[in-house]
Design a protein around this motif. Structure first.
Motif, PDB file in Angstrom:
ATOM      1  N   SER A  98      21.076  43.611 110.944  1.00  0.00           N
ATOM      2  CA  SER A  98      19.621  43.695 110.966  1.00  0.00           C
ATOM      3  C   SER A  98      18.976  42.486 110.284  1.00  0.00           C
ATOM      4  CB  SER A  98      19.180  44.978 110.256  1.00  0.00           C
ATOM      5  OG  SER A  98      17.777  45.046 110.212  1.00  0.00           O
ATOM      6  N   CYS A 115      24.673  47.352 114.478  1.00  0.00           N
ATOM      7  CA  CYS A 115      23.267  46.936 114.562  1.00  0.00           C
ATOM      8  C   CYS A 115      22.596  46.980 113.196  1.00  0.00           C
ATOM      9  CB  CYS A 115      22.507  47.811 115.551  1.00  0.00           C
ATOM     10  SG  CYS A 115      22.913  47.507 117.281  1.00  0.00           S
ATOM     11  N   LEU A 116      22.868  48.022 112.446  1.00  0.00           N
ATOM     12  CA  LEU A 116      22.317  48.119 111.095  1.00  0.00           C
ATOM     13  C   LEU A 116      22.830  46.990 110.210  1.00  0.00           C
ATOM     14  CD1 LEU A 116      22.618  51.976 110.525  1.00  0.00           C
ATOM     15  CD2 LEU A 116      20.495  50.675 110.814  1.00  0.00           C
ATOM     16  N   TYR A 176      15.557  48.657 118.576  1.00  0.00           N
ATOM     17  CA  TYR A 176      15.876  48.381 117.175  1.00  0.00           C
ATOM     18  C   TYR A 176      16.161  46.889 116.986  1.00  0.00           C
ATOM     19  CZ  TYR A 176      18.057  48.383 112.627  1.00  0.00           C
ATOM     20  OH  TYR A 176      18.352  48.099 111.326  1.00  0.00           O
ATOM     21  N   THR A 235      14.032  44.307 114.645  1.00  0.00           N
ATOM     22  CA  THR A 235      14.627  43.767 113.409  1.00  0.00           C
ATOM     23  C   THR A 235      15.004  42.298 113.505  1.00  0.00           C
ATOM     24  OG1 THR A 235      16.837  44.540 114.033  1.00  0.00           O
ATOM     25  CG2 THR A 235      15.485  46.017 112.657  1.00  0.00           C
ATOM     26  N   HIS A 236      14.814  41.708 114.660  1.00  0.00           N
ATOM     27  CA  HIS A 236      15.083  40.269 114.839  1.00  0.00           C
ATOM     28  C   HIS A 236      13.826  39.621 115.402  1.00  0.00           C
ATOM     29  CE1 HIS A 236      19.390  40.473 113.937  1.00  0.00           C
ATOM     30  NE2 HIS A 236      19.279  41.697 114.422  1.00  0.00           N
TER      31      HIS A 236
END
Length: 110
Positions: free
Chosen positions: A20, A16-17, A56, A60-61
């Protein structure tokens, strides 16, 4: 070697990071974490972890709406995970609407 030492949640979090803000990469590479995401959901605190991960991804999207992120994730996971994803994203969206209404009332009074 490092990947073998990571828990399923660790693998999902790192992925996921790494994606991002990159919407195309999120969609293109979701299959890489499908098995790990299913494993996270089988854990005792799996739903709580899923909620944090989904929050998250939504944050971030920003160009993708909640439903689009849900569809992307649903394609890559099993039926149990699909149900959990839909439920959690619905809750995130519901809370967002409630928060928006509350902020609107405060601004309206000001």
């Amino acid at each position: 070697m490092v990947e073998e030492a990571l828990t399923a949640l660790g693998k999902v979090v790192l992925w996921c990071l790494s994606v991002s803000g990159d919407d195309a990469r999120l969609e293109r590479e979701i299959g890489r974490i499908a098995a790990a995401l299913d494993e996270v959901l089988r854990a005792p605190s799996g739903l709580a972890a899923l909620e944090a991960l989904l929050r998250y991804l939504v944050a971030t999207h920003e160009r993708l709406n909640v439903q689009t992120i849900g569809r992307i994730l649903e394609k890559a996971v099993g039926p149990r995970a699909q149900e959990a994803i839909v439920t959690e994203l619905d809750e995130i969206e519901r809370r967002g609407r409630a928060q928006g209404r509350a902020q609107g009332r405060v601004q309206g009074r000001a």
